[in-house]
Motif scaffolding. Structure first.
Motif, PDB file in Angstrom:
ATOM      1  N   SER A  23       0.836  -1.205   0.000  1.00 52.08           N
ATOM      2  CA  SER A  23       0.000   0.000   0.000  1.00 52.08           C
ATOM      3  C   SER A  23       0.870   1.254   0.000  1.00 52.08           C
ATOM      4  N   LEU A  24       1.977   1.169   0.711  1.00 54.04           N
ATOM      5  CA  LEU A  24       2.890   2.304   0.829  1.00 54.04           C
ATOM      6  C   LEU A  24       3.657   2.550  -0.468  1.00 54.04           C
ATOM      7  N   LEU A  25       4.074   1.471  -1.115  1.00 49.95           N
ATOM      8  CA  LEU A  25       4.901   1.599  -2.320  1.00 49.95           C
ATOM      9  C   LEU A  25       4.078   1.768  -3.592  1.00 49.95           C
ATOM     10  N   MET A  26       2.988   1.020  -3.698  1.00 49.84           N
ATOM     11  CA  MET A  26       2.254   0.960  -4.967  1.00 49.84           C
ATOM     12  C   MET A  26       0.756   0.854  -4.755  1.00 49.84           C
ATOM     13  N   GLY A  27       0.278   1.574  -3.729  1.00 50.81           N
ATOM     14  CA  GLY A  27      -1.146   1.494  -3.388  1.00 50.81           C
ATOM     15  C   GLY A  27      -2.057   2.174  -4.386  1.00 50.81           C
ATOM     16  N   SER A  28      -1.525   3.101  -5.175  1.00 50.72           N
ATOM     17  CA  SER A  28      -2.360   3.763  -6.184  1.00 50.72           C
ATOM     18  C   SER A  28      -1.548   3.977  -7.463  1.00 50.72           C
ATOM     19  N   LYS A  29      -2.285   4.094  -8.568  1.00 53.23           N
ATOM     20  CA  LYS A  29      -1.623   4.291  -9.865  1.00 53.23           C
ATOM     21  C   LYS A  29      -2.384   5.336 -10.665  1.00 53.23           C
ATOM     22  N   ARG A  30      -1.607   6.115 -11.397  1.00 54.34           N
ATOM     23  CA  ARG A  30      -2.196   7.082 -12.319  1.00 54.34           C
ATOM     24  C   ARG A  30      -1.450   6.959 -13.632  1.00 54.34           C
ATOM     25  N   ILE A  31      -2.201   7.024 -14.714  1.00 57.15           N
ATOM     26  CA  ILE A  31      -1.564   6.974 -16.034  1.00 57.15           C
ATOM     27  C   ILE A  31      -1.931   8.247 -16.785  1.00 57.15           C
ATOM     28  N   ASN A  32      -0.976   8.823 -17.453  1.00 52.62           N
ATOM     29  CA  ASN A  32      -1.213  10.002 -18.285  1.00 52.62           C
ATOM     30  C   ASN A  32      -0.996   9.651 -19.746  1.00 52.62           C
ATOM     31  N   LEU A  33      -1.860  10.155 -20.607  1.00 54.33           N
ATOM     32  CA  LEU A  33      -1.606  10.137 -22.036  1.00 54.33           C
ATOM     33  C   LEU A  33      -1.193  11.569 -22.377  1.00 54.33           C
ATOM     34  N   ASN A  34       0.042  11.755 -22.802  1.00 57.78           N
ATOM     35  CA  ASN A  34       0.586  13.089 -23.066  1.00 57.78           C
ATOM     36  C   ASN A  34       0.717  13.335 -24.562  1.00 57.78           C
ATOM     37  N   TYR A  35       0.361  14.545 -24.969  1.00 58.46           N
ATOM     38  CA  TYR A  35       0.444  14.905 -26.391  1.00 58.46           C
ATOM     39  C   TYR A  35       1.185  16.232 -26.527  1.00 58.46           C
ATOM     40  N   TYR A  36       2.277  16.210 -27.293  1.00 59.91           N
ATOM     41  CA  TYR A  36       3.101  17.397 -27.523  1.00 59.91           C
ATOM     42  C   TYR A  36       3.009  17.760 -29.011  1.00 59.91           C
ATOM     43  N   PRO A  37       2.144  18.721 -29.367  1.00 61.09           N
ATOM     44  CA  PRO A  37       1.981  19.036 -30.788  1.00 61.09           C
ATOM     45  C   PRO A  37       3.177  19.805 -31.353  1.00 61.09           C
ATOM     46  N   ILE A  38       3.240  19.866 -32.674  1.00 55.25           N
ATOM     47  CA  ILE A  38       4.264  20.667 -33.351  1.00 55.25           C
ATOM     48  C   ILE A  38       4.180  22.098 -32.833  1.00 55.25           C
ATOM     49  N   CYS A  39       5.340  22.682 -32.554  1.00 54.40           N
ATOM     50  CA  CYS A  39       5.401  24.012 -31.960  1.00 54.40           C
ATOM     51  C   CYS A  39       6.094  24.990 -32.920  1.00 54.40           C
ATOM     52  N   PRO A  40       5.527  26.193 -33.133  1.00 54.62           N
ATOM     53  CA  PRO A  40       6.140  27.123 -34.085  1.00 54.62           C
ATOM     54  C   PRO A  40       7.517  27.654 -33.654  1.00 54.62           C
ATOM     55  N   ASN A  41       7.729  27.805 -32.338  1.00 54.73           N
ATOM     56  CA  ASN A  41       9.054  28.265 -31.846  1.00 54.73           C
ATOM     57  C   ASN A  41       9.479  27.392 -30.668  1.00 54.73           C
ATOM     58  N   PRO A  42       9.895  26.153 -30.936  1.00 53.55           N
ATOM     59  CA  PRO A  42      10.179  25.234 -29.834  1.00 53.55           C
ATOM     60  C   PRO A  42      11.284  25.713 -28.893  1.00 53.55           C
ATOM     61  N   GLU A  43      12.175  26.538 -29.410  1.00 55.05           N
ATOM     62  CA  GLU A  43      13.299  27.009 -28.590  1.00 55.05           C
ATOM     63  C   GLU A  43      12.860  28.017 -27.523  1.00 55.05           C
ATOM     64  N   LEU A  44      11.630  28.541 -27.634  1.00 55.10           N
ATOM     65  CA  LEU A  44      11.156  29.562 -26.687  1.00 55.10           C
ATOM     66  C   LEU A  44      10.311  28.992 -25.548  1.00 55.10           C
ATOM     67  N   THR A  45       9.951  27.727 -25.646  1.00 52.25           N
ATOM     68  CA  THR A  45       9.051  27.157 -24.646  1.00 52.25           C
ATOM     69  C   THR A  45       9.553  25.783 -24.192  1.00 52.25           C
ATOM     70  N   VAL A  46       8.727  25.061 -23.454  1.00 51.62           N
ATOM     71  CA  VAL A  46       9.063  23.690 -23.030  1.00 51.62           C
ATOM     72  C   VAL A  46       7.831  22.804 -23.203  1.00 51.62           C
ATOM     73  N   GLY A  47       8.072  21.512 -23.432  1.00 51.21           N
ATOM     74  CA  GLY A  47       6.970  20.555 -23.412  1.00 51.21           C
ATOM     75  C   GLY A  47       6.556  20.294 -21.969  1.00 51.21           C
ATOM     76  N   VAL A  48       7.550  20.045 -21.136  1.00 48.60           N
ATOM     77  CA  VAL A  48       7.360  19.940 -19.674  1.00 48.60           C
ATOM     78  C   VAL A  48       8.561  20.604 -19.021  1.00 48.60           C
ATOM     79  N   GLY A  49       8.303  21.428 -18.011  1.00 50.52           N
ATOM     80  CA  GLY A  49       9.377  22.114 -17.304  1.00 50.52           C
ATOM     81  C   GLY A  49      10.141  21.208 -16.362  1.00 50.52           C
ATOM     82  N   ARG A  50      11.217  21.732 -15.793  1.00 51.12           N
ATOM     83  CA  ARG A  50      12.097  20.959 -14.893  1.00 51.12           C
ATOM     84  C   ARG A  50      11.325  20.510 -13.657  1.00 51.12           C
ATOM     85  N   HIS A  51      11.387  19.209 -13.372  1.00 45.33           N
ATOM     86  CA  HIS A  51      10.714  18.691 -12.176  1.00 45.33           C
ATOM     87  C   HIS A  51      11.224  17.285 -11.882  1.00 45.33           C
TER      88      HIS A  51
END
Length: 358
Positions: A205-233
Motif C-alpha cells: 500500500s505504501l509503495l504501490m497502493g495507487s496508480k495514475r496513467i497520463n496520455l501526453n500529447y506534444y503538438p508541433i510548436c512554431p518556436n520550440p526554442e522559446l518554450t518547453v513541453g514539460v518544465g524541470r521537475h
C-alpha cells in the motif's frame, strides 16, 4: 487539420479561453498554423534549455531484463536507481502489442473533436479520477507548457470501464495490467538493497497502493526554442514507468548543470525513481530532475504510469534504513499533502522534496 486563421489568437485571456476552457488544448493552437508562439507560452530564459549544456555522449543505463534471476540484473537496477535515478529496460515482458495499442489509443483520444475532449475537463468530467487538461498547473504558471494530457487515476477496473473515455480505455487498462509484473519485480529488487526483504500488504500500500496513467500529447510548436513541453521537475511517485514514441525529447539532469537526452528505443520502457521512493530510501535512491523539449516538426506522445503510495499513507524513511544509526533526512509526511504541494505550484526542479526535508 484546422485551416490557418487570418488573425491568430494573441491575447492572454483569449488563449486561456481557447486552449483551456474550450478544450482545444495546444493541439488546437498548433493546428491553426501559427507562425509564432503566443506570449503566454514563452518561457523565461533560465527555463529554456541551452544546447551547450546537452551532453550528447552521455546516456542513462540500458538494462536487459531477459533473465530476472541473474544477480547482475538486480545489481544493475539498484546501481542505476542510486547513481542515475533513471534507466531504460528492454526485454521486460510487456508485449510490443500492448505498447503499440496504447500509443495508438493516445493518438485516437487526441484526435477527437474539442467538443468530445471537453467532456473530460475538470469541471465537466464524469469522474474526479478522469481529467483532460493542458500544461501542468495553468493557474500557478507564469508561462504555459506546450503539452496536452489526459490523466486517469486508477481506482478499479469497473470504475475505469464506467468513466474513462471509450476510445482509449480498453488499451490503457490492458497496458496497465500487463505492466504490473514488471513494476512488482522492480520494487522487490529495489527493496532488497534497502534490507526490506518482503513487500507485505502494508508495504504494498505504501509503495504501490495507487496508480495514475497520463496520455501526453506534444503538438508541433512554431518556436520550440522559446518554450518547453514539460518544465524541470522530479516526479512525486514511488516509480514512474514511461513509454516513449520514436520522436524523442526527454532530457534528464546530468552532472554540472548538464542535460542528457533519453533516446527512444523500440520496445523499451524508461524507469525513474520518484520523490516518494527517495524519501522512503532516506535519499539512497534519487529522484532526478527531468524535462521535455517542444518539437518544431513532429507531434510527440508519451505514456507514463505513476506508481504511488495511497493518498492516506504517511511517507518517511523506512525503519530498516535507520537501524544502523543513520539519521533520518526526511520527516514523516501525509502523501496527499505532498502531492497537493506539488500541484499547487509551477514546475520548479527538485524543490518539492524540500517540503519533506528535516
Amino acid at each position: 487539420m484546422a485551416p490557418t486563421i487570418a488573425t491568430p489568437i494573441t491575447d492572454s485571456a483569449d488563449i486561456a479561453n481557447f486552449v483551456i476552457s474550450k478544450g482545444n488544448g495546444v493541439k488546437g493552437l498548433s493546428e491553426m498554423g501559427l507562425e509564432c508562439l503566443p506570449q503566454r507560452f514563452i518561457q523565461p530564459l533560465e527555463e529554456r534549455i541551452s544546447f551547450s549544456n546537452i551532453m550528447p555522449q552521455e546516456s542513462i543505463p540500458i538494462i536487459d531484463m531477459s533473465n530476472w534471476n541473474d544477480p547482475k540484473v538486480a545489481e544493475s537496477i539498484c546501481d542505476a536507481a542510486e547513481t542515475w535515478g533513471f534507466f531504460q529496460i528492454i526485454n521486460h515482458g510487456v508485449s510490443i502489442e500492448a505498447l503499440e495499442n496504447v500509443k495508438d489509443a493516445t493518438h485516437l483520444f487526441f484526435g477527437l473533436p474539442a467538443e468530445d475532449k471537453k467532456k473530460f475537463l475538470k469541471e465537466n468530467s464524469p469522474s474526479r479520477n478522469v481529467r483532460f487538461g493542458t500544461s501542468f498547473s495553468p493557474k500557478a504558471e507564469k508561462a504555459l507548457e506546450w503539452k496536452d494530457y489526459l490523466s486517469l487515476f486508477y481506482v478499479s477496473e469497473d470504475e475505469a470501464s464506467a468513466s474513462w473515455p471509450s476510445v482509449c480505455k480498453d488499451q490503457v487498462l490492458e497496458y496497465m495490467k500487463s505492466s504490473e509484473v514488471v513494476i512488482k519485480r522492480l520494487l522487490e529488487v529495489l527493496m532488497k538493497r534497502l534490507n526490506v526483504n518482503e513487500i507485505d500488504e502494508m508495504k504494498e500500500s505504501l509503495l504501490m497502493g495507487s496508480k495514475r496513467i497520463n496520455l501526453n500529447y506534444y503538438p508541433i510548436c512554431p518556436n520550440p526554442e522559446l518554450t518547453v513541453g514539460v518544465g524541470r521537475h522530479s516526479d512525486v511517485s514511488t516509480l514512474t514507468i514511461l513509454l516513449q514514441d520514436e520522436i524523442g525529447g526527454l532530457y534528464v539532469r546530468g552532472k554540472n548543470d548538464s542535460w542528457i537526452h533519453v533516446p527512444p528505443i523500440s520496445g523499451s520502457l524508461v524507469i525513474n525513481v520518484g520523490d516518494a521512493l527517495q524519501i522512503m530510501s532516506n535519499g539512497r535512491y534519487k529522484s532526478i530532475e527531468h524535462r521535455v523539449l517542444a518539437n518544431g516538426s513532429q507531434n510527440r506522445i508519451s505514456v507514463p504510469i505513476f506508481v504511488n503510495p495511497k493518498p492516506y499513507e504517511i511517507i518517511g524513511p523506512f525503519p530498516e534504513m535507520l537501524t544502523g544509526g543513520e539519521k533520518a533526512a526526511y520527516r514523516q509526511v501525509l502523501y496527499s499533502d505532498y502531492v497537493k504541494h506539488f500541484f499547487g505550484k509551477a514546475h520548479d526542479g527538485k524543490n518539492t522534496v524540500e517540503f519533506a526535508k528535516i
